[in-house]
Scaffold this motif. Sequence first.
Motif, PDB file in Angstrom:
ATOM      1  N   GLU A  18       1.946   3.087 -12.479  1.00 19.21           N
ATOM      2  CA  GLU A  18       3.332   2.635 -12.388  1.00 19.21           C
ATOM      3  C   GLU A  18       3.705   1.888 -13.665  1.00 19.21           C
ATOM      4  OE1 GLU A  18       4.228   1.210  -8.100  1.00 19.21           O
ATOM      5  OE2 GLU A  18       2.081   0.818  -8.485  1.00 19.21           O
ATOM      6  N   LEU A  19       4.865   2.214 -14.216  1.00 16.25           N
ATOM      7  CA  LEU A  19       5.375   1.589 -15.430  1.00 16.25           C
ATOM      8  C   LEU A  19       6.582   0.747 -15.079  1.00 16.25           C
ATOM      9  CD1 LEU A  19       5.917   3.096 -18.869  1.00 16.25           C
ATOM     10  CD2 LEU A  19       7.913   2.241 -17.663  1.00 16.25           C
ATOM     11  N   GLU A  20       6.650  -0.440 -15.684  1.00 15.19           N
ATOM     12  CA  GLU A  20       7.825  -1.290 -15.510  1.00 15.19           C
ATOM     13  C   GLU A  20       8.167  -1.905 -16.859  1.00 15.19           C
ATOM     14  OE1 GLU A  20       9.341  -5.124 -12.928  1.00 15.19           O
ATOM     15  OE2 GLU A  20       7.590  -4.018 -12.262  1.00 15.19           O
ATOM     16  N   SER A  21       9.443  -1.818 -17.218  1.00 16.74           N
ATOM     17  CA  SER A  21       9.944  -2.421 -18.453  1.00 16.74           C
ATOM     18  C   SER A  21      11.399  -2.788 -18.223  1.00 16.74           C
ATOM     19  CB  SER A  21       9.821  -1.442 -19.623  1.00 16.74           C
ATOM     20  OG  SER A  21      10.317  -2.040 -20.813  1.00 16.74           O
ATOM     21  N   GLY A  22      11.656  -4.080 -18.079  1.00 13.45           N
ATOM     22  CA  GLY A  22      13.021  -4.506 -17.759  1.00 13.45           C
ATOM     23  C   GLY A  22      13.436  -3.911 -16.428  1.00 13.45           C
ATOM     24  N   THR A  55       0.704  -0.716 -13.907  1.00  9.56           N
ATOM     25  CA  THR A  55      -0.202  -0.976 -12.788  1.00  9.56           C
ATOM     26  C   THR A  55      -0.925   0.325 -12.500  1.00  9.56           C
ATOM     27  OG1 THR A  55       1.344  -2.598 -11.893  1.00  9.56           O
ATOM     28  CG2 THR A  55      -0.372  -1.793 -10.411  1.00  9.56           C
ATOM     29  N   VAL A  56      -2.247   0.290 -12.658  1.00  9.79           N
ATOM     30  CA  VAL A  56      -3.068   1.476 -12.453  1.00  9.79           C
ATOM     31  C   VAL A  56      -3.883   1.269 -11.183  1.00  9.79           C
ATOM     32  CG1 VAL A  56      -4.858   2.965 -13.419  1.00  9.79           C
ATOM     33  CG2 VAL A  56      -3.215   1.844 -14.943  1.00  9.79           C
ATOM     34  N   THR A  57      -3.681   2.148 -10.213  1.00  8.06           N
ATOM     35  CA  THR A  57      -4.413   2.087  -8.948  1.00  8.06           C
ATOM     36  C   THR A  57      -5.253   3.354  -8.821  1.00  8.06           C
ATOM     37  OG1 THR A  57      -2.554   0.888  -7.966  1.00  8.06           O
ATOM     38  CG2 THR A  57      -4.186   1.808  -6.458  1.00  8.06           C
TER      39      THR A  57
END
Length: 124
Positions: A18-22, A55-57
Amino acid sequence: MFVDQYADNAPVLKAKVELESGSTKAVGEFHEDSGDYKFAVKSFEKPGEYPVTLTVTAGDDVDILAANLVIPDGHAGEDHAHGDNTSSPLYQRIGIGAAALVVLALLILGVRRLKKTRGAGGLK
């Protein structure tokens, strides 16, 4: 993006990345043929510096990695009088590829730090 294990550099396959940026949030699509994860986002098309959290699961393992993705300005210092060709798609892809490598290196460093913390009695 490729995701590898810290200890032996083995690829992490079929994980949830999962990628999050702003305000941008995306889940990487795993491509089994190439072993990489791709994100369908357009947030990084303009030059700039973007804080990114991944986030790497993978199974019971969860790692949170933070870095800054730097997309260079392909036109900085460009001399239009000499017909500079640095705005071509090839040069743009090279710049994006270089930025992706920087992010990957920062992610690897983050995983190393996380593993050291775990090994020193940190959270599991």
